[in-house]
Design an enzyme around this catalytic site. Structure first.
Site, mmCIF file in Angstrom:
data_model
loop_
_atom_site.group_PDB
_atom_site.id
_atom_site.type_symbol
_atom_site.label_atom_id
_atom_site.label_comp_id
_atom_site.label_asym_id
_atom_site.label_seq_id
_atom_site.Cartn_x
_atom_site.Cartn_y
_atom_site.Cartn_z
ATOM 1 N N HIS A 13 0.812 -1.228 0.000
ATOM 2 C CA HIS A 13 0.000 0.000 0.000
ATOM 3 C C HIS A 13 0.844 1.277 0.000
ATOM 4 O O HIS A 13 0.381 2.323 0.449
ATOM 5 C CB HIS A 13 -0.962 -0.007 1.202
ATOM 6 C CG HIS A 13 -0.270 0.056 2.537
ATOM 7 N ND1 HIS A 13 -0.758 -0.585 3.648
ATOM 8 C CD2 HIS A 13 0.861 0.677 2.954
ATOM 9 C CE1 HIS A 13 0.052 -0.353 4.673
ATOM 10 N NE2 HIS A 13 1.034 0.423 4.273
ATOM 11 N N HIS A 60 -2.293 4.375 9.840
ATOM 12 C CA HIS A 60 -0.955 4.839 10.229
ATOM 13 C C HIS A 60 -1.082 6.093 11.098
ATOM 14 O O HIS A 60 -0.652 7.179 10.715
ATOM 15 C CB HIS A 60 -0.120 5.144 9.001
ATOM 16 C CG HIS A 60 0.059 3.978 8.057
ATOM 17 N ND1 HIS A 60 -0.948 3.520 7.253
ATOM 18 C CD2 HIS A 60 1.135 3.198 7.795
ATOM 19 C CE1 HIS A 60 -0.501 2.500 6.529
ATOM 20 N NE2 HIS A 60 0.759 2.283 6.840
ATOM 21 N N HIS A 194 10.051 -3.671 4.418
ATOM 22 C CA HIS A 194 10.469 -2.269 4.438
ATOM 23 C C HIS A 194 10.684 -1.806 5.874
ATOM 24 O O HIS A 194 10.067 -2.306 6.800
ATOM 25 C CB HIS A 194 9.502 -1.341 3.706
ATOM 26 C CG HIS A 194 8.078 -1.232 4.201
ATOM 27 N ND1 HIS A 194 7.235 -2.310 4.378
ATOM 28 C CD2 HIS A 194 7.330 -0.140 4.519
ATOM 29 C CE1 HIS A 194 6.035 -1.886 4.764
ATOM 30 N NE2 HIS A 194 6.070 -0.569 4.880
ATOM 31 N N GLU A 241 3.691 -5.416 8.798
ATOM 32 C CA GLU A 241 2.391 -5.252 8.124
ATOM 33 C C GLU A 241 1.940 -6.549 7.448
ATOM 34 O O GLU A 241 0.737 -6.798 7.281
ATOM 35 C CB GLU A 241 2.457 -4.131 7.071
ATOM 36 C CG GLU A 241 2.557 -2.735 7.677
ATOM 37 C CD GLU A 241 2.653 -1.625 6.631
ATOM 38 O OE1 GLU A 241 2.496 -0.461 7.009
ATOM 39 O OE2 GLU A 241 2.909 -1.915 5.435
HETATM 40 C C1 DHB Z 1 6.114 3.654 2.795
HETATM 41 C C2 DHB Z 1 5.540 2.384 2.952
HETATM 42 C C3 DHB Z 1 4.487 2.189 3.837
HETATM 43 O O1 DHB Z 1 3.912 0.979 4.077
HETATM 44 C C4 DHB Z 1 3.961 3.267 4.517
HETATM 45 O O2 DHB Z 1 2.880 3.045 5.310
HETATM 46 C C5 DHB Z 1 4.522 4.537 4.387
HETATM 47 C C6 DHB Z 1 5.590 4.719 3.512
HETATM 48 C C7 DHB Z 1 7.257 3.886 1.851
HETATM 49 O O3 DHB Z 1 7.784 2.934 1.256
HETATM 50 O O4 DHB Z 1 7.630 5.038 1.651
HETATM 51 FE FE FE Z 2 2.297 1.110 5.750
#
Ligand code: DHB
Ligand code: FE
Length: 295
Positions: A13, A60, A194, A241
């Protein structure tokens, strides 16, 4: 005829994907390969339009903050406006809910001993709207109602993979007892690897992500036993996540009616109709998977 879950969709997302769509940048060199990769999923959903989507996602710190941290929050509202995440709300349609289906799921799932939080009013952030944009593009209105299920994966303690799989099983039972002829999809969103802060910011772990997808398809009950520390160590702080994907996976037929999630039901495994892995988008490894049920 009762409602049924026909397919599950899994997708990252990343907010920058939403920005690329909103600002008409999907044809740019950076984005073009990713959006080409999304094309089969968009073609599939045009051919297989759901009557409703149960969209498992995480907020978030937009609709919820540290004041209240519901582990599993089900949306019962008639509509949800896109959240202002600091740059104004995304220019996407209002999300319409399905209060009757949502109320039925609330009743059934709570009676199956899951203590859901019920939400009658909230905004929805990129965690929910970016998956809609990835699948449906830029329609003037979203093509179907959405039942949001917000999962806390931001503030520890977060729910275990096992609990997420079991919730998916309970949601399947709930949908199948809804006396209405509805074709329902369940989407699991977020991930893949991530980490957005600290010394390991930018971490991406391609072999681990690909193995996660393999196990999600073939060994969901085994994958559900993986502890949080493994997600965080291997997939980064925001890689947790991915635990939400197990809710959608648990709602597929081959996970149904298994009192002990380590067991497996007799139903055939779902068919993998689409699988995508792309690195990177913004700071994140993007995964997408579509599984179709047979029952
Ligand atoms: C990013 C990824 C995420 O899941 C998020 O909630 C906010 C930022 C990113 O890769 O920048
Ligand atoms: Fe996220």
């Amino acid at each position: 005829m009762s409602a049924r879950i026909t397919a599950s969709v899994f997708t990252s997302h990343v907010p920058a994907i939403g920005v690329a769509i909103d600002q008409g940048k999907t044809g740019e060199t950076y984005w073009q390969p990713l959006f080409a990769g999304f094309e089969p999923a968009r073609a599939w959903i045009r051919e297989n339009p759901p009557d409703a989507v149960i969209l498992v996602y995480n907020d978030h710190a937009n609709a919820f903050g540290l004041e209240m941290i519901p582990t599993f929050a089900l949306g019962l509202a008639a509509s949800y406006e896109p959240a202002d995440e600091g740059w104004g709300p995304r220019p996407v349609p209002t999300v319409h809910g399905h209060p009757e289906l949502a109320a039925h799921i609330a009743h059934s799932v709570i009676q199956q001993d899951f203590d859901l939080t019920l939400v009658n009013e909230m905004t929805v952030d990129h965690g929910l709207t970016v998956p809609l944009s990835i699948m449906f593009g830029q329609p003037p209105a979203w093509p179907c109602p959405v039942v949001p299920l917000a999962v806390n994966v931001v503030q520890y303690p977060v729910p275990s993979g096992r609990r997420c799989l079991q919730l998916g099983q309970a949601i399947r039972r709930a949908v199948e007892s809804f006396d209405n002829d509805l074709n329902v999809q369940i989407w699991g969103t977020g991930g893949m690897s991530h980490q957005l802060q600290g010394p390991r910011a930018g971490l991406i772990n391609q072999p681990w992500d690909k193995a996660f997808m393999d196990r999600l398809i073939a060994d969901p009950a085994g994958l559900a036993g993986m502890p949080h520390i493994d997600y965080v160590r291997e997939a980064g702080s925001e890689g947790i996540e991915l635990v939400m994907w197990l809710i959608a996976r648990g709602a597929m037929a081959d996970c149904a009616d298994v009192a002990d999630p380590a067991g497996r039901a007799d139903s055939a495994a779902p068919t993998v109709v689409h699988r995508l892995y792309h690195v990177p988008a913004s700071n994140t490894a993007v995964g997408q998977l579509i599984l179709e049920d047979h029952s």
